[in-house]
Design a protein around this motif. Structure first.
Motif, PDB file in Angstrom:
ATOM      1  N   LEU A 258      -4.692  38.082  11.048  1.00 36.49           N
ATOM      2  CA  LEU A 258      -3.915  37.284  10.104  1.00 36.49           C
ATOM      3  C   LEU A 258      -2.815  36.529  10.861  1.00 36.49           C
ATOM      4  CD1 LEU A 258      -3.494  36.617   7.093  1.00 36.49           C
ATOM      5  CD2 LEU A 258      -1.870  38.521   7.021  1.00 36.49           C
ATOM      6  N   HIS A 259      -2.704  35.233  10.595  1.00 40.86           N
ATOM      7  CA  HIS A 259      -1.679  34.407  11.213  1.00 40.86           C
ATOM      8  C   HIS A 259      -1.313  33.272  10.271  1.00 40.86           C
ATOM      9  CE1 HIS A 259      -5.480  32.420  12.241  1.00 40.86           C
ATOM     10  NE2 HIS A 259      -4.781  31.300  12.309  1.00 40.86           N
ATOM     11  N   GLY A 260      -0.216  32.625  10.551  1.00 41.54           N
ATOM     12  CA  GLY A 260       0.233  31.514   9.726  1.00 41.54           C
ATOM     13  C   GLY A 260      -0.047  30.180  10.378  1.00 41.54           C
ATOM     14  N   ALA A 261      -0.067  29.149   9.561  1.00 42.90           N
ATOM     15  CA  ALA A 261      -0.233  27.783  10.049  1.00 42.90           C
ATOM     16  C   ALA A 261       0.578  26.848   9.159  1.00 42.90           C
ATOM     17  CB  ALA A 261      -1.699  27.379  10.037  1.00 42.90           C
ATOM     18  N   THR A 262       1.214  25.896   9.783  1.00 45.01           N
ATOM     19  CA  THR A 262       1.909  24.838   9.055  1.00 45.01           C
ATOM     20  C   THR A 262       1.208  23.537   9.414  1.00 45.01           C
ATOM     21  OG1 THR A 262       4.016  26.007   9.133  1.00 45.01           O
ATOM     22  CG2 THR A 262       4.100  23.633   8.715  1.00 45.01           C
ATOM     23  N   PHE A 263       0.699  22.853   8.409  1.00 48.33           N
ATOM     24  CA  PHE A 263      -0.028  21.609   8.615  1.00 48.33           C
ATOM     25  C   PHE A 263       0.758  20.425   8.058  1.00 48.33           C
ATOM     26  CE2 PHE A 263      -3.484  24.766   8.083  1.00 48.33           C
ATOM     27  CZ  PHE A 263      -4.168  24.560   9.268  1.00 48.33           C
ATOM     28  N   VAL A 264       0.874  19.369   8.836  1.00 40.73           N
ATOM     29  CA  VAL A 264       1.291  18.077   8.318  1.00 40.73           C
ATOM     30  C   VAL A 264       0.000  17.419   7.843  1.00 40.73           C
ATOM     31  CG1 VAL A 264       2.256  15.815   8.882  1.00 40.73           C
ATOM     32  CG2 VAL A 264       3.289  17.908   9.824  1.00 40.73           C
ATOM     33  N   VAL A 265      -0.001  16.941   6.602  1.00 46.05           N
ATOM     34  CA  VAL A 265      -1.226  16.434   5.986  1.00 46.05           C
ATOM     35  C   VAL A 265      -1.069  14.953   5.655  1.00 46.05           C
ATOM     36  CG1 VAL A 265      -2.850  16.718   4.079  1.00 46.05           C
ATOM     37  CG2 VAL A 265      -1.616  18.723   4.985  1.00 46.05           C
ATOM     38  N   ASP A 266      -1.977  14.148   6.203  1.00 45.63           N
ATOM     39  CA  ASP A 266      -2.027  12.716   5.902  1.00 45.63           C
ATOM     40  C   ASP A 266      -3.259  12.433   5.060  1.00 45.63           C
ATOM     41  OD1 ASP A 266       0.203  12.094   7.453  1.00 45.63           O
ATOM     42  OD2 ASP A 266      -0.994  11.788   9.256  1.00 45.63           O
ATOM     43  N   ALA A 267      -3.076  11.712   3.975  1.00 48.69           N
ATOM     44  CA  ALA A 267      -4.193  11.252   3.147  1.00 48.69           C
ATOM     45  C   ALA A 267      -4.193   9.725   3.177  1.00 48.69           C
ATOM     46  CB  ALA A 267      -4.066  11.765   1.720  1.00 48.69           C
ATOM     47  N   SER A 268      -5.298   9.157   3.643  1.00 49.25           N
ATOM     48  CA  SER A 268      -5.429   7.700   3.747  1.00 49.25           C
ATOM     49  C   SER A 268      -6.468   7.218   2.744  1.00 49.25           C
ATOM     50  CB  SER A 268      -5.855   7.294   5.156  1.00 49.25           C
ATOM     51  OG  SER A 268      -4.869   7.656   6.091  1.00 49.25           O
ATOM     52  N   PHE A 269      -6.090   6.204   1.994  1.00 55.57           N
ATOM     53  CA  PHE A 269      -6.947   5.637   0.953  1.00 55.57           C
ATOM     54  C   PHE A 269      -7.349   4.238   1.409  1.00 55.57           C
ATOM     55  CE2 PHE A 269      -4.002   8.664  -0.738  1.00 55.57           C
ATOM     56  CZ  PHE A 269      -4.734   9.409  -1.640  1.00 55.57           C
ATOM     57  N   ARG A 270      -8.658   3.907   1.277  1.00 53.21           N
ATOM     58  CA  ARG A 270      -9.179   2.640   1.797  1.00 53.21           C
ATOM     59  C   ARG A 270      -9.893   1.847   0.699  1.00 53.21           C
ATOM     60  NH1 ARG A 270     -11.404   6.352   4.907  1.00 53.21           N
ATOM     61  NH2 ARG A 270     -13.501   5.713   4.366  1.00 53.21           N
ATOM     62  N   ARG A 271      -9.779   0.529   0.838  1.00 52.09           N
ATOM     63  CA  ARG A 271     -10.570  -0.367  -0.028  1.00 52.09           C
ATOM     64  C   ARG A 271     -10.738  -1.709   0.650  1.00 52.09           C
ATOM     65  NH1 ARG A 271      -7.760  -0.152  -5.374  1.00 52.09           N
ATOM     66  NH2 ARG A 271      -9.460  -1.433  -6.057  1.00 52.09           N
ATOM     67  N   ARG A 272     -11.857  -2.349   0.319  1.00 50.50           N
ATOM     68  CA  ARG A 272     -12.176  -3.646   0.926  1.00 50.50           C
ATOM     69  C   ARG A 272     -11.290  -4.764   0.398  1.00 50.50           C
ATOM     70  NH1 ARG A 272     -16.701  -0.817   0.602  1.00 50.50           N
ATOM     71  NH2 ARG A 272     -18.022  -0.639   2.431  1.00 50.50           N
ATOM     72  N   GLU A 273     -11.018  -4.732  -0.891  1.00 49.08           N
ATOM     73  CA  GLU A 273     -10.203  -5.773  -1.533  1.00 49.08           C
ATOM     74  C   GLU A 273      -9.066  -5.104  -2.303  1.00 49.08           C
ATOM     75  OE1 GLU A 273     -10.744  -8.939  -0.970  1.00 49.08           O
ATOM     76  OE2 GLU A 273     -12.613  -8.558   0.123  1.00 49.08           O
ATOM     77  N   LEU A 274      -7.914  -5.728  -2.293  1.00 53.60           N
ATOM     78  CA  LEU A 274      -6.777  -5.199  -3.043  1.00 53.60           C
ATOM     79  C   LEU A 274      -7.047  -5.296  -4.539  1.00 53.60           C
ATOM     80  CD1 LEU A 274      -3.856  -6.765  -0.969  1.00 53.60           C
ATOM     81  CD2 LEU A 274      -4.832  -4.452  -0.787  1.00 53.60           C
ATOM     82  N   ASP A 275      -6.392  -4.433  -5.309  1.00 51.87           N
ATOM     83  CA  ASP A 275      -6.586  -4.462  -6.761  1.00 51.87           C
ATOM     84  C   ASP A 275      -5.839  -5.654  -7.362  1.00 51.87           C
ATOM     85  OD1 ASP A 275      -3.887  -3.752  -7.074  1.00 51.87           O
ATOM     86  OD2 ASP A 275      -4.324  -1.723  -7.774  1.00 51.87           O
ATOM     87  N   ALA A 276      -5.859  -5.770  -8.675  1.00 50.86           N
ATOM     88  CA  ALA A 276      -5.252  -6.915  -9.362  1.00 50.86           C
ATOM     89  C   ALA A 276      -3.746  -7.004  -9.120  1.00 50.86           C
ATOM     90  CB  ALA A 276      -5.538  -6.823 -10.861  1.00 50.86           C
ATOM     91  N   ASP A 277      -3.112  -5.894  -8.763  1.00 50.33           N
ATOM     92  CA  ASP A 277      -1.676  -5.877  -8.482  1.00 50.33           C
ATOM     93  C   ASP A 277      -1.372  -6.066  -6.998  1.00 50.33           C
ATOM     94  OD1 ASP A 277      -0.774  -5.374 -11.183  1.00 50.33           O
ATOM     95  OD2 ASP A 277      -1.571  -3.342 -10.939  1.00 50.33           O
ATOM     96  N   GLY A 278      -2.411  -6.283  -6.190  1.00 47.10           N
ATOM     97  CA  GLY A 278      -2.212  -6.461  -4.761  1.00 47.10           C
ATOM     98  C   GLY A 278      -2.011  -5.160  -4.003  1.00 47.10           C
ATOM     99  N   LEU A 279      -2.540  -4.071  -4.552  1.00 45.02           N
ATOM    100  CA  LEU A 279      -2.351  -2.746  -3.965  1.00 45.02           C
ATOM    101  C   LEU A 279      -3.669  -2.124  -3.521  1.00 45.02           C
ATOM    102  CD1 LEU A 279      -0.027  -1.173  -6.686  1.00 45.02           C
ATOM    103  CD2 LEU A 279       0.682  -2.182  -4.513  1.00 45.02           C
ATOM    104  N   VAL A 280      -3.573  -1.204  -2.579  1.00 53.52           N
ATOM    105  CA  VAL A 280      -4.688  -0.316  -2.284  1.00 53.52           C
ATOM    106  C   VAL A 280      -4.707   0.754  -3.369  1.00 53.52           C
ATOM    107  CG1 VAL A 280      -5.596   1.405  -0.674  1.00 53.52           C
ATOM    108  CG2 VAL A 280      -4.616  -0.716   0.201  1.00 53.52           C
ATOM    109  N   VAL A 281      -3.589   1.426  -3.538  1.00 52.12           N
ATOM    110  CA  VAL A 281      -3.394   2.420  -4.590  1.00 52.12           C
ATOM    111  C   VAL A 281      -1.892   2.600  -4.737  1.00 52.12           C
ATOM    112  CG1 VAL A 281      -3.423   4.469  -3.085  1.00 52.12           C
ATOM    113  CG2 VAL A 281      -4.216   4.686  -5.434  1.00 52.12           C
TER     114      VAL A 281
END
Length: 132
Positions: free
Chosen positions: A27-50
């Motif tokens: 048993l041991h501990g871990a601390t993770f920095v977590v990055d979530a990247s969201f992708r799209r080919r074209e921006l939405d109607a508001d000019g956003l990815v998300v």
């Protein structure tokens, strides 16, 4: 392809089965920095990815279910080595479920892909990428 990335962190405890893991079988501990990247080919109607605020909130919610837990005790991980790679996929799949359910807004339904990276340290990390 456009993308945005949001970041959070989680602290967990776990152990591994298998000689390949050496002392990490205990048993041991871990601390993770977590990055979530969201992708799209074209921006939405508001000019956003998300919406970054919604993405941050949903990532935080997914990680809250894991944070400060011994994953060895969690039924979802019974019999599974919770490697960094496996946890990256788990987080990505939970975020994909949130997107499909509309939790990141209607514009998020147009996302093309998602990747999650768990940073174990400043020199080691693992990622999982999936299409949406």
């Amino acid at each position: 392809m456009y993308s945005i990335t949001v970041r959070d962190h989680m602290m967990i405890a776990h152990s591994f089965r298998g000689e390949v893991f050496g002392p990490a079988q205990r048993l041991h501990g871990a601390t993770f920095v977590v990055d979530a990247s969201f992708r799209r080919r074209e921006l939405d109607a508001d000019g956003l990815v998300v919406d970054i605020g919604a993405a941050t909130q949903e990532l935080n919610g997914v990680l809250a279910d894991l944070n400060y837990r011994n994953l060895d005790d969690e039924p979802a991980f019974a019999g599974i080595n919770t490697s960094t790679e496996m946890l990256a996929r788990y987080v990505a799949d939970r975020l994909a479920e949130k997107i499909e359910a509309g939790a990141l807004g209607e514009g998020a339904r147009g996302l093309d892909g998602l990747s999650v990276t768990l940073h174990e340290s400043h020199v080691a990390w693992a990622s999982y990428e999936r299409e949406l």
